[in-house]
Design an enzyme around this catalytic site. Sequence first.
Site, PDB file in Angstrom:
ATOM      1  N   LYS A  14       0.831  -1.213   0.000  1.00 21.05           N
ATOM      2  CA  LYS A  14       0.000   0.000   0.000  1.00 21.05           C
ATOM      3  C   LYS A  14       0.863   1.260   0.000  1.00 21.05           C
ATOM      4  CE  LYS A  14      -2.169  -1.224   3.854  1.00 21.05           C
ATOM      5  NZ  LYS A  14      -1.565  -2.550   4.142  1.00 21.05           N
ATOM      6  N   ARG A  89     -10.271   0.294   7.713  1.00 18.83           N
ATOM      7  CA  ARG A  89      -9.841  -1.051   8.095  1.00 18.83           C
ATOM      8  C   ARG A  89     -10.960  -1.837   8.749  1.00 18.83           C
ATOM      9  NH1 ARG A  89      -4.004  -0.020   8.440  1.00 18.83           N
ATOM     10  NH2 ARG A  89      -3.016  -1.989   8.907  1.00 18.83           N
ATOM     11  N   ARG A 128      11.849  -6.551   5.876  1.00 22.85           N
ATOM     12  CA  ARG A 128      11.858  -5.141   6.275  1.00 22.85           C
ATOM     13  C   ARG A 128      12.214  -5.002   7.758  1.00 22.85           C
ATOM     14  NH1 ARG A 128       6.585  -1.597   5.479  1.00 22.85           N
ATOM     15  NH2 ARG A 128       5.954  -2.847   7.261  1.00 22.85           N
ATOM     16  N   ARG A 134      10.902  -1.776  11.776  1.00 21.50           N
ATOM     17  CA  ARG A 134       9.625  -1.280  12.279  1.00 21.50           C
ATOM     18  C   ARG A 134       9.236  -2.208  13.415  1.00 21.50           C
ATOM     19  NH1 ARG A 134       4.639  -0.050   8.220  1.00 21.50           N
ATOM     20  NH2 ARG A 134       3.483  -1.335   9.691  1.00 21.50           N
ATOM     21  N   ARG A 145      -1.129  -9.393  13.129  1.00 17.38           N
ATOM     22  CA  ARG A 145      -1.669  -8.409  12.163  1.00 17.38           C
ATOM     23  C   ARG A 145      -2.460  -9.113  11.059  1.00 17.38           C
ATOM     24  NH1 ARG A 145       3.889  -5.789  10.787  1.00 17.38           N
ATOM     25  NH2 ARG A 145       2.804  -4.569   9.175  1.00 17.38           N
TER      26      ARG A 145
HETATM   27  P1  AP5 Z   1       4.649  -1.595   1.946  1.00 16.81           P
HETATM   28  O1  AP5 Z   1       4.472  -0.778   0.734  1.00 16.81           O
HETATM   29  O2  AP5 Z   1       5.192  -0.965   3.168  1.00 16.81           O
HETATM   30  O3  AP5 Z   1       3.289  -2.360   2.299  1.00 16.81           O
HETATM   31  P2  AP5 Z   1       2.063  -1.875   3.157  1.00 16.81           P
HETATM   32  O4  AP5 Z   1       0.865  -2.548   2.600  1.00 16.81           O
HETATM   33  O5  AP5 Z   1       2.063  -0.399   3.272  1.00 16.81           O
HETATM   34  O6  AP5 Z   1       2.460  -2.590   4.546  1.00 16.81           O
HETATM   35  P3  AP5 Z   1       2.374  -2.049   6.015  1.00 16.81           P
HETATM   36  O7  AP5 Z   1       3.251  -2.928   6.821  1.00 16.81           O
HETATM   37  O8  AP5 Z   1       2.552  -0.585   6.103  1.00 16.81           O
HETATM   38  O9  AP5 Z   1       0.864  -2.406   6.315  1.00 16.81           O
HETATM   39  P4  AP5 Z   1       0.053  -2.395   7.590  1.00 16.81           P
HETATM   40  O10 AP5 Z   1      -1.314  -2.321   7.092  1.00 16.81           O
HETATM   41  O11 AP5 Z   1       0.360  -3.537   8.494  1.00 16.81           O
HETATM   42  O12 AP5 Z   1       0.612  -1.136   8.411  1.00 16.81           O
HETATM   43  P5  AP5 Z   1       0.017   0.307   8.746  1.00 16.81           P
HETATM   44  O13 AP5 Z   1       1.155   1.208   8.875  1.00 16.81           O
HETATM   45  O14 AP5 Z   1      -1.080   0.654   7.837  1.00 16.81           O
HETATM   46  O15 AP5 Z   1       5.552  -2.865   1.552  1.00 16.81           O
HETATM   47  C1  AP5 Z   1       5.972  -3.774   2.530  1.00 16.81           C
HETATM   48  C2  AP5 Z   1       7.399  -4.245   2.193  1.00 16.81           C
HETATM   49  O16 AP5 Z   1       7.378  -4.972   0.966  1.00 16.81           O
HETATM   50  C3  AP5 Z   1       8.389  -3.090   1.975  1.00 16.81           C
HETATM   51  O17 AP5 Z   1       9.638  -3.444   2.494  1.00 16.81           O
HETATM   52  C4  AP5 Z   1       8.435  -2.936   0.447  1.00 16.81           C
HETATM   53  O18 AP5 Z   1       9.672  -2.438  -0.008  1.00 16.81           O
HETATM   54  C5  AP5 Z   1       8.206  -4.368  -0.013  1.00 16.81           C
HETATM   55  N1  AP5 Z   1       7.492  -4.436  -1.311  1.00 16.81           N
HETATM   56  C6  AP5 Z   1       6.481  -3.642  -1.737  1.00 16.81           C
HETATM   57  N2  AP5 Z   1       6.056  -4.017  -2.965  1.00 16.81           N
HETATM   58  C7  AP5 Z   1       6.806  -5.099  -3.319  1.00 16.81           C
HETATM   59  C8  AP5 Z   1       6.844  -5.939  -4.473  1.00 16.81           C
HETATM   60  N3  AP5 Z   1       6.037  -5.746  -5.515  1.00 16.81           N
HETATM   61  N4  AP5 Z   1       7.736  -6.940  -4.499  1.00 16.81           N
HETATM   62  C9  AP5 Z   1       8.587  -7.163  -3.433  1.00 16.81           C
HETATM   63  N5  AP5 Z   1       8.613  -6.394  -2.323  1.00 16.81           N
HETATM   64  C10 AP5 Z   1       7.723  -5.364  -2.251  1.00 16.81           C
HETATM   65  O19 AP5 Z   1      -0.617   0.053  10.195  1.00 16.81           O
HETATM   66  C11 AP5 Z   1       0.193  -0.255  11.300  1.00 16.81           C
HETATM   67  C12 AP5 Z   1      -0.651  -0.344  12.555  1.00 16.81           C
HETATM   68  O20 AP5 Z   1      -1.233   0.933  12.848  1.00 16.81           O
HETATM   69  C13 AP5 Z   1      -1.839  -1.305  12.533  1.00 16.81           C
HETATM   70  O21 AP5 Z   1      -1.454  -2.622  12.833  1.00 16.81           O
HETATM   71  C14 AP5 Z   1      -2.740  -0.687  13.595  1.00 16.81           C
HETATM   72  O22 AP5 Z   1      -2.292  -1.001  14.886  1.00 16.81           O
HETATM   73  C15 AP5 Z   1      -2.547   0.807  13.367  1.00 16.81           C
HETATM   74  N6  AP5 Z   1      -3.505   1.373  12.389  1.00 16.81           N
HETATM   75  C16 AP5 Z   1      -3.197   1.927  11.181  1.00 16.81           C
HETATM   76  N7  AP5 Z   1      -4.306   2.308  10.533  1.00 16.81           N
HETATM   77  C17 AP5 Z   1      -5.351   1.989  11.334  1.00 16.81           C
HETATM   78  C18 AP5 Z   1      -6.767   2.094  11.186  1.00 16.81           C
HETATM   79  N8  AP5 Z   1      -7.322   2.615  10.084  1.00 16.81           N
HETATM   80  N9  AP5 Z   1      -7.547   1.654  12.201  1.00 16.81           N
HETATM   81  C19 AP5 Z   1      -6.997   1.129  13.334  1.00 16.81           C
HETATM   82  N10 AP5 Z   1      -5.676   0.986  13.527  1.00 16.81           N
HETATM   83  C20 AP5 Z   1      -4.842   1.411  12.539  1.00 16.81           C
HETATM   84 MG    MG Z   2       2.132   0.978   4.889  1.00 13.30          MG
END
Ligand code: AP5
Ligand code: MG
Length: 189
Positions: A14, A89, A128, A134, A145
């Site tokens: 994402k 979410r 990562r 992280r 997660r």
């Molecule tokens: P990346 O692009 O970072 O993927 P992502 O989908 O953004 O993954 P996240 O880990 O950020 O998702 P998440 O939903 O768990 O975390 P968030 O911060 O939203 O890519 C991941 C890795 O893969 C990178 O190293 C990248 O380089 C690599 N990659 C990308 N594309 C690739 C490809 N094509 N091929 C190979 N490698 C690739 O949320 C974190 C926490 O915050 C949650 O757990 C929760 O506690 C809280 N939170 C956030 N939003 C909410 C909400 N709306 N409601 C409640 N709690 C929330």
């Molecule tokens: Mg992200």
Amino acid sequence: MLNIVIFGAPGSGKGTQSARIVEKYGINHISTGDVLRAEIKAGTELGKTAKGYIDQGQLLPDELIIDILASTLDSFQDSKGVIFDGFPRTIAQAEALKVMLAERGQEVSIMLDLDVPEDELMTRLIKRGQESGRADDNEETIKKRLVVYHSQTSPLIDWYKQEGKYQHIQGLGTMEGIFAEIAEAIDKL
Ligand code: AP5
Ligand code: MG
């Protein structure tokens, strides 16, 4: 106005694809995860609360995250649109977003569902975690997660299908190839 929801499991890309969308379409980006991590870094009360949930791989309460989203949305001026990354979410968040946009005379244009197999998600996040550290990128928290994603977040796939906004994206492959499929879907809007 281009209002894009970028959706997918943890590690589905994402954040990676949002950066490309921002560059090509010049819209604002809001990642609720990035907002929360910035609050943790700054040591705010919100950050302290958020840390408890994030370290456990759990979602923050809907009311809290909806308030954050609303104030971030209001901070954008002369916006050409917004990409919502990591929000909504839950069904409650999706309904709140619909109301928030309607109040501004807008709606979600498209929901992009980055579909990636679970073993690949695990591989990406472990890698990562080793490289940049992280706090929630360790095997135990990643598993939590993913459970939360399947129970609370994936029901949004059917919700957005019913809204007529759903677009499947093959999330496995090169970052460029995946972005080409995304751009094709956006350009059709
Ligand atoms: P990346 O692009 O970072 O993927 P992502 O989908 O953004 O993954 P996240 O880990 O950020 O998702 P998440 O939903 O768990 O975390 P968030 O911060 O939203 O890519 C991941 C890795 O893969 C990178 O190293 C990248 O380089 C690599 N990659 C990308 N594309 C690739 C490809 N094509 N091929 C190979 N490698 C690739 O949320 C974190 C926490 O915050 C949650 O757990 C929760 O506690 C809280 N939170 C956030 N939003 C909410 C909400 N709306 N409601 C409640 N709690 C929330
Ligand atoms: Mg992200």
